[in-house]
Motif scaffolding. Structure first.
Motif, short mmCIF file in Angstrom:
data_model
loop_
_atom_site.label_atom_id
_atom_site.label_comp_id
_atom_site.label_asym_id
_atom_site.label_seq_id
_atom_site.Cartn_x
_atom_site.Cartn_y
_atom_site.Cartn_z
N ARG A 1 0.81 -1.22 0.00
CA ARG A 1 0.00 0.00 0.00
C ARG A 1 0.85 1.27 0.00
NH1 ARG A 1 -0.13 -2.20 4.94
NH2 ARG A 1 0.54 -0.92 6.68
N ARG A 2 2.11 1.18 0.38
CA ARG A 2 3.00 2.34 0.39
C ARG A 2 3.91 2.41 -0.84
NH1 ARG A 2 3.28 5.35 5.11
NH2 ARG A 2 2.24 4.36 6.86
N GLN A 3 3.79 1.44 -1.74
CA GLN A 3 4.63 1.41 -2.93
C GLN A 3 4.09 2.25 -4.09
OE1 GLN A 3 5.40 -2.55 -4.27
NE2 GLN A 3 6.51 -3.13 -2.42
N TYR A 4 2.83 2.65 -4.04
CA TYR A 4 2.21 3.27 -5.20
C TYR A 4 2.85 4.60 -5.60
CZ TYR A 4 -1.37 -0.28 -4.97
OH TYR A 4 -2.02 -1.48 -4.97
N VAL A 5 3.00 5.52 -4.68
CA VAL A 5 3.54 6.84 -5.04
C VAL A 5 4.99 6.76 -5.49
CG1 VAL A 5 4.05 9.15 -4.17
CG2 VAL A 5 1.87 8.06 -3.61
N PRO A 6 5.89 6.13 -4.71
CA PRO A 6 7.27 6.06 -5.21
C PRO A 6 7.39 5.19 -6.46
CG PRO A 6 7.09 4.93 -3.09
CD PRO A 6 5.78 5.59 -3.35
N GLY A 7 6.57 4.14 -6.56
CA GLY A 7 6.63 3.28 -7.74
C GLY A 7 6.19 4.01 -9.00
N LEU A 8 5.12 4.79 -8.91
CA LEU A 8 4.67 5.56 -10.08
C LEU A 8 5.67 6.65 -10.43
CD1 LEU A 8 0.83 5.83 -9.43
CD2 LEU A 8 2.00 4.52 -11.20
N THR A 9 6.32 7.23 -9.43
CA THR A 9 7.35 8.24 -9.70
C THR A 9 8.52 7.61 -10.45
OG1 THR A 9 6.72 9.41 -7.69
CG2 THR A 9 8.88 9.93 -8.62
N LEU A 10 8.96 6.45 -9.99
CA LEU A 10 10.05 5.74 -10.67
C LEU A 10 9.63 5.33 -12.08
CD1 LEU A 10 11.27 3.55 -7.70
CD2 LEU A 10 12.57 5.36 -8.80
N LEU A 11 8.38 4.89 -12.22
CA LEU A 11 7.87 4.50 -13.53
C LEU A 11 7.87 5.68 -14.50
CD1 LEU A 11 6.49 2.08 -15.03
CD2 LEU A 11 4.33 3.03 -14.26
N ALA A 12 7.52 6.87 -14.00
CA ALA A 12 7.48 8.06 -14.86
C ALA A 12 8.89 8.57 -15.20
CB ALA A 12 6.69 9.16 -14.17
N LEU A 13 9.83 8.41 -14.29
CA LEU A 13 11.19 8.90 -14.52
C LEU A 13 12.03 7.96 -15.39
CD1 LEU A 13 12.17 10.28 -11.00
CD2 LEU A 13 11.65 11.59 -13.06
N ALA A 14 11.65 6.70 -15.45
CA ALA A 14 12.46 5.71 -16.16
C ALA A 14 12.69 6.02 -17.64
CB ALA A 14 11.86 4.33 -15.99
N PRO A 15 11.67 6.39 -18.42
CA PRO A 15 11.94 6.67 -19.84
C PRO A 15 12.92 7.83 -20.05
CG PRO A 15 9.59 6.39 -19.49
CD PRO A 15 10.23 6.42 -18.14
N VAL A 16 12.84 8.84 -19.19
CA VAL A 16 13.77 9.97 -19.28
C VAL A 16 15.19 9.50 -18.98
CG1 VAL A 16 14.37 12.22 -18.31
CG2 VAL A 16 11.96 11.61 -18.65
N LEU A 17 15.33 8.72 -17.93
CA LEU A 17 16.65 8.22 -17.55
C LEU A 17 17.22 7.27 -18.61
CD1 LEU A 17 18.91 8.06 -15.47
CD2 LEU A 17 17.62 6.24 -14.34
#
Length: 85
Positions: free
Chosen positions: A24-40
């Motif tokens: 239940r605490r993985q959603y916000v950091p996981g979505l942030t990492l998911l959004a940053l991955a293509p840029v990285l």
């Protein structure tokens, strides 16, 4: 060490720390990492070449295969199961 490589290392450490959180605490950091991955991945590819970008893309798809599968099924209007909490 280049800035893109350092950013990649920090991204991996953040992803590892996120995996240790309860679901239940993985959603916000996981979505942030998911959004940053293509840029990285694009940055790594631009600075270090297509083969490093290919490895980064493969690692990303391997790590996020279930969330990506969920998002694709949801976008196509297919039934999806909520992850266990």
């Amino acid at each position: 060490m280049s800035a893109s490589a350092l950013a990649g290392i920090l991204w991996v450490l953040a992803a590892t720390a996120t995996a240790f959180l309860p679901m239940r605490r993985q959603y916000v950091p996981g979505l942030t990492l998911l959004a940053l991955a293509p840029v990285l991945i694009g940055w790594l590819t631009w600075q270090h070449g297509w083969w490093i970008g290919g490895f980064a893309l493969f690692a990303f798809l391997s790590m996020f295969r279930n969330p990506l599968r969920y998002l694709i099924r949801r976008a196509l209007g297919l039934t999806v199961e909520a992850p266990p909490q």
